[in-house]
Design a protein around this motif. Structure first.
Motif, PDB file in Angstrom:
ATOM      1  N   LYS A   1       0.835  -1.205   0.000  1.00 40.45           N
ATOM      2  CA  LYS A   1       0.000   0.000   0.000  1.00 40.45           C
ATOM      3  C   LYS A   1       0.874   1.262   0.000  1.00 40.45           C
ATOM      4  O   LYS A   1       0.640   2.192  -0.774  1.00 40.45           O
ATOM      5  CB  LYS A   1      -0.911  -0.024   1.228  1.00 40.45           C
ATOM      6  CG  LYS A   1      -1.888   1.100   1.311  1.00 40.45           C
ATOM      7  CD  LYS A   1      -2.777   0.900   2.537  1.00 40.45           C
ATOM      8  CE  LYS A   1      -3.695   2.050   2.780  1.00 40.45           C
ATOM      9  NZ  LYS A   1      -4.523   1.871   3.975  1.00 40.45           N
ATOM     10  N   VAL A   2       1.878   1.285   0.838  1.00 39.22           N
ATOM     11  CA  VAL A   2       2.775   2.443   0.934  1.00 39.22           C
ATOM     12  C   VAL A   2       3.568   2.613  -0.361  1.00 39.22           C
ATOM     13  O   VAL A   2       3.663   3.720  -0.903  1.00 39.22           O
ATOM     14  CB  VAL A   2       3.713   2.322   2.154  1.00 39.22           C
ATOM     15  CG1 VAL A   2       4.805   3.385   2.127  1.00 39.22           C
ATOM     16  CG2 VAL A   2       2.915   2.400   3.442  1.00 39.22           C
ATOM     17  N   MET A   3       4.123   1.527  -0.870  1.00 39.22           N
ATOM     18  CA  MET A   3       4.915   1.617  -2.097  1.00 39.22           C
ATOM     19  C   MET A   3       4.047   2.056  -3.277  1.00 39.22           C
ATOM     20  O   MET A   3       4.490   2.840  -4.124  1.00 39.22           O
ATOM     21  CB  MET A   3       5.595   0.280  -2.394  1.00 39.22           C
ATOM     22  CG  MET A   3       6.656  -0.100  -1.353  1.00 39.22           C
ATOM     23  SD  MET A   3       7.908   1.159  -1.043  1.00 39.22           S
ATOM     24  CE  MET A   3       8.755   1.183  -2.611  1.00 39.22           C
ATOM     25  N   GLY A   4       2.801   1.575  -3.329  1.00 38.58           N
ATOM     26  CA  GLY A   4       1.886   1.992  -4.384  1.00 38.58           C
ATOM     27  C   GLY A   4       1.597   3.480  -4.317  1.00 38.58           C
ATOM     28  O   GLY A   4       1.558   4.184  -5.334  1.00 38.58           O
ATOM     29  N   ARG A   5       1.405   3.980  -3.105  1.00 39.14           N
ATOM     30  CA  ARG A   5       1.142   5.418  -2.905  1.00 39.14           C
ATOM     31  C   ARG A   5       2.357   6.247  -3.303  1.00 39.14           C
ATOM     32  O   ARG A   5       2.229   7.291  -3.947  1.00 39.14           O
ATOM     33  CB  ARG A   5       0.780   5.665  -1.437  1.00 39.14           C
ATOM     34  CG  ARG A   5       0.453   7.069  -1.114  1.00 39.14           C
ATOM     35  CD  ARG A   5      -0.909   7.446  -1.619  1.00 39.14           C
ATOM     36  NE  ARG A   5      -1.206   8.804  -1.163  1.00 39.14           N
ATOM     37  CZ  ARG A   5      -2.007   9.613  -1.762  1.00 39.14           C
ATOM     38  NH1 ARG A   5      -2.670   9.215  -2.803  1.00 39.14           N
ATOM     39  NH2 ARG A   5      -2.192  10.821  -1.314  1.00 39.14           N
ATOM     40  N   ILE A   6       3.542   5.780  -2.958  1.00 41.27           N
ATOM     41  CA  ILE A   6       4.774   6.485  -3.342  1.00 41.27           C
ATOM     42  C   ILE A   6       4.895   6.538  -4.857  1.00 41.27           C
ATOM     43  O   ILE A   6       5.229   7.582  -5.426  1.00 41.27           O
ATOM     44  CB  ILE A   6       6.011   5.814  -2.697  1.00 41.27           C
ATOM     45  CG1 ILE A   6       6.012   6.066  -1.193  1.00 41.27           C
ATOM     46  CG2 ILE A   6       7.309   6.311  -3.348  1.00 41.27           C
ATOM     47  CD1 ILE A   6       7.048   5.275  -0.427  1.00 41.27           C
ATOM     48  N   ASP A   7       4.622   5.432  -5.523  1.00 41.84           N
ATOM     49  CA  ASP A   7       4.684   5.401  -6.989  1.00 41.84           C
ATOM     50  C   ASP A   7       3.704   6.394  -7.611  1.00 41.84           C
ATOM     51  O   ASP A   7       4.040   7.087  -8.569  1.00 41.84           O
ATOM     52  CB  ASP A   7       4.410   3.994  -7.517  1.00 41.84           C
ATOM     53  CG  ASP A   7       5.555   3.027  -7.239  1.00 41.84           C
ATOM     54  OD1 ASP A   7       6.688   3.493  -6.977  1.00 41.84           O
ATOM     55  OD2 ASP A   7       5.306   1.804  -7.280  1.00 41.84           O
ATOM     56  N   LEU A   8       2.475   6.467  -7.062  1.00 42.80           N
ATOM     57  CA  LEU A   8       1.480   7.407  -7.574  1.00 42.80           C
ATOM     58  C   LEU A   8       1.940   8.855  -7.403  1.00 42.80           C
ATOM     59  O   LEU A   8       1.790   9.686  -8.299  1.00 42.80           O
ATOM     60  CB  LEU A   8       0.135   7.212  -6.869  1.00 42.80           C
ATOM     61  CG  LEU A   8      -0.665   5.986  -7.265  1.00 42.80           C
ATOM     62  CD1 LEU A   8      -1.896   5.853  -6.372  1.00 42.80           C
ATOM     63  CD2 LEU A   8      -1.071   6.045  -8.724  1.00 42.80           C
ATOM     64  N   ILE A   9       2.513   9.160  -6.249  1.00 44.73           N
ATOM     65  CA  ILE A   9       2.988  10.518  -5.978  1.00 44.73           C
ATOM     66  C   ILE A   9       4.151  10.874  -6.897  1.00 44.73           C
ATOM     67  O   ILE A   9       4.180  11.960  -7.481  1.00 44.73           O
ATOM     68  CB  ILE A   9       3.370  10.673  -4.492  1.00 44.73           C
ATOM     69  CG1 ILE A   9       2.104  10.597  -3.628  1.00 44.73           C
ATOM     70  CG2 ILE A   9       4.135  11.976  -4.247  1.00 44.73           C
ATOM     71  CD1 ILE A   9       2.364  10.445  -2.149  1.00 44.73           C
ATOM     72  N   ARG A  10       5.084   9.949  -7.054  1.00 46.08           N
ATOM     73  CA  ARG A  10       6.233  10.216  -7.928  1.00 46.08           C
ATOM     74  C   ARG A  10       5.815  10.413  -9.381  1.00 46.08           C
ATOM     75  O   ARG A  10       6.423  11.189 -10.102  1.00 46.08           O
ATOM     76  CB  ARG A  10       7.246   9.076  -7.832  1.00 46.08           C
ATOM     77  CG  ARG A  10       8.053   9.119  -6.561  1.00 46.08           C
ATOM     78  CD  ARG A  10       9.107   8.053  -6.548  1.00 46.08           C
ATOM     79  NE  ARG A  10       9.948   8.193  -5.370  1.00 46.08           N
ATOM     80  CZ  ARG A  10      10.733   7.245  -4.909  1.00 46.08           C
ATOM     81  NH1 ARG A  10      10.775   6.067  -5.505  1.00 46.08           N
ATOM     82  NH2 ARG A  10      11.469   7.442  -3.839  1.00 46.08           N
ATOM     83  N   SER A  11       4.784   9.702  -9.821  1.00 48.86           N
ATOM     84  CA  SER A  11       4.339   9.812 -11.211  1.00 48.86           C
ATOM     85  C   SER A  11       3.426  11.009 -11.436  1.00 48.86           C
ATOM     86  O   SER A  11       3.033  11.296 -12.560  1.00 48.86           O
ATOM     87  CB  SER A  11       3.619   8.531 -11.636  1.00 48.86           C
ATOM     88  OG  SER A  11       2.376   8.405 -10.964  1.00 48.86           O
ATOM     89  N   GLY A  12       3.046  11.701 -10.347  1.00 48.93           N
ATOM     90  CA  GLY A  12       2.190  12.872 -10.463  1.00 48.93           C
ATOM     91  C   GLY A  12       0.707  12.544 -10.514  1.00 48.93           C
ATOM     92  O   GLY A  12      -0.115  13.415 -10.730  1.00 48.93           O
ATOM     93  N   GLN A  13       0.337  11.293 -10.312  1.00 49.47           N
ATOM     94  CA  GLN A  13      -1.062  10.888 -10.347  1.00 49.47           C
ATOM     95  C   GLN A  13      -1.775  11.143  -9.028  1.00 49.47           C
ATOM     96  O   GLN A  13      -2.991  11.048  -8.952  1.00 49.47           O
ATOM     97  CB  GLN A  13      -1.169   9.400 -10.705  1.00 49.47           C
ATOM     98  CG  GLN A  13      -0.649   9.081 -12.084  1.00 49.47           C
ATOM     99  CD  GLN A  13      -0.711   7.597 -12.368  1.00 49.47           C
ATOM    100  OE1 GLN A  13      -1.587   6.906 -11.890  1.00 49.47           O
ATOM    101  NE2 GLN A  13       0.245   7.114 -13.146  1.00 49.47           N
TER     102      GLN A  13
END
Length: 66
Positions: free
Chosen positions: A34-46
């Motif tokens: 869950k945390v890693m998914g959220r980090i990926d979304l934030i980094r991608s600007g989504q």
């Protein structure tokens, strides 16, 4: 990476703090995902980081509940 994080070494400082304080705790795999998914979304600007990030009692490590 944001320039301010790189300039002041904030990301590395946070990583060191988390490792020092929480390095021995087992992290549930679903929480990690869950945390890693959220980090990926934030980094991608989504997605944008939330101002008030809270962790439920269920997700808190045992040491944090004491």
């Amino acid at each position: 990476m944001l320039p301010c994080l790189e300039k002041y070494g904030l990301e590395q400082a946070v990583k060191k703090l988390v490792k020092r304080c929480c390095g021995q705790d087992d992290v549930p795999s679903d929480l990690r995902s869950k945390v890693m998914g959220r980090i990926d979304l934030i980094r991608s600007g989504q997605a944008v980081p939330e101002q008030d990030v809270t962790v439920s009692d269920k997700e808190q490590p045992a040491a944090a509940k004491e």
